[in-house]
Enzyme design. Sequence first.
Site, PDB file in Angstrom:
ATOM      1  CD  GLU A  46      -2.609   1.123   2.716  1.00 36.31           C
ATOM      2  OE1 GLU A  46      -2.656   2.538   3.459  1.00 36.31           O
ATOM      3  OE2 GLU A  46      -2.829   0.371   3.200  1.00 36.31           O
ATOM      4  NE  ARG A  50      -0.111   8.158   5.818  1.00 36.67           N
ATOM      5  CZ  ARG A  50      -0.090   8.000   7.237  1.00 36.67           C
ATOM      6  NH1 ARG A  50       1.322   8.040   8.014  1.00 36.67           N
ATOM      7  NH2 ARG A  50      -1.414   6.933   7.295  1.00 36.67           N
ATOM      8  CB  THR A  73      -2.874   8.055   3.340  1.00 39.29           C
ATOM      9  OG1 THR A  73      -2.234   7.239   3.388  1.00 39.29           O
ATOM     10  CG2 THR A  73      -3.537   9.666   4.187  1.00 39.29           C
ATOM     11  CE  LYS A 133      -5.324   1.942   7.638  1.00 39.20           C
ATOM     12  NZ  LYS A 133      -5.121   3.327   6.958  1.00 39.20           N
TER      13      LYS A 133
END
Length: 213
Positions: A46, A50, A73, A133
């Site tokens: 993943e 960011r 994210t 998640k």
Amino acid sequence: MTTDATTDLASVLDGARVLPVLTVPSPGSAGPLADALAAGGARCAEVTFRTPDAEQVLKTMAAHGGLAVGAGTVLTPEQAERAVAAGARFVVSPGFDEEVIAKCSELGVPVVPGIASPTELMRALRAGLDTVKLFPAEPLGGIPMLRALAAPFPQARFVPTGGIDAPRLSAYLAERAVLAVGGSWMATPAHLQRGEYEEIRRLTAEAVDRSTP
């Protein structure tokens, strides 16, 4: 949102139970990082959105061919669209956002929203999702919190992420409700800045070994 082969995370992970979560400072690290993860036995990764070059990192790692690479994210539908255009095979968000979920459904990719409460889990299940998640897993209470959520919702599968390290991995994976565990300890920004790809390979191999029955 219906769950089928294109929108089911388990199908994309194909049995992989460790999900390296990557924050990659420089796109120049992407190729060697993908090599190190694959050499350690990882089958997925993943890439978090960011950093300014996250799209390029994702594109390079997705082109590697040895990894099912997703985007993490992801906060907006526009980010989800960009991620999929760059090669993301799944999308992970730190929270539950209806617009992100709708966009991923439209794009035909699995989406894994972050949840931190029974209310958010119920919203995810109502949206047709069965995998969420648990984030941030350790600060929320770790395995006791996971068990507390799983008990009344046996249909839910979890990808706990946040504060989990190598010593805690096996305990999470032993939980029936856990599909996979996300963690950043295998390849940290510090590892990448120092070019410690052999250490990344070693830590990844150790984690994959712990995840194998």
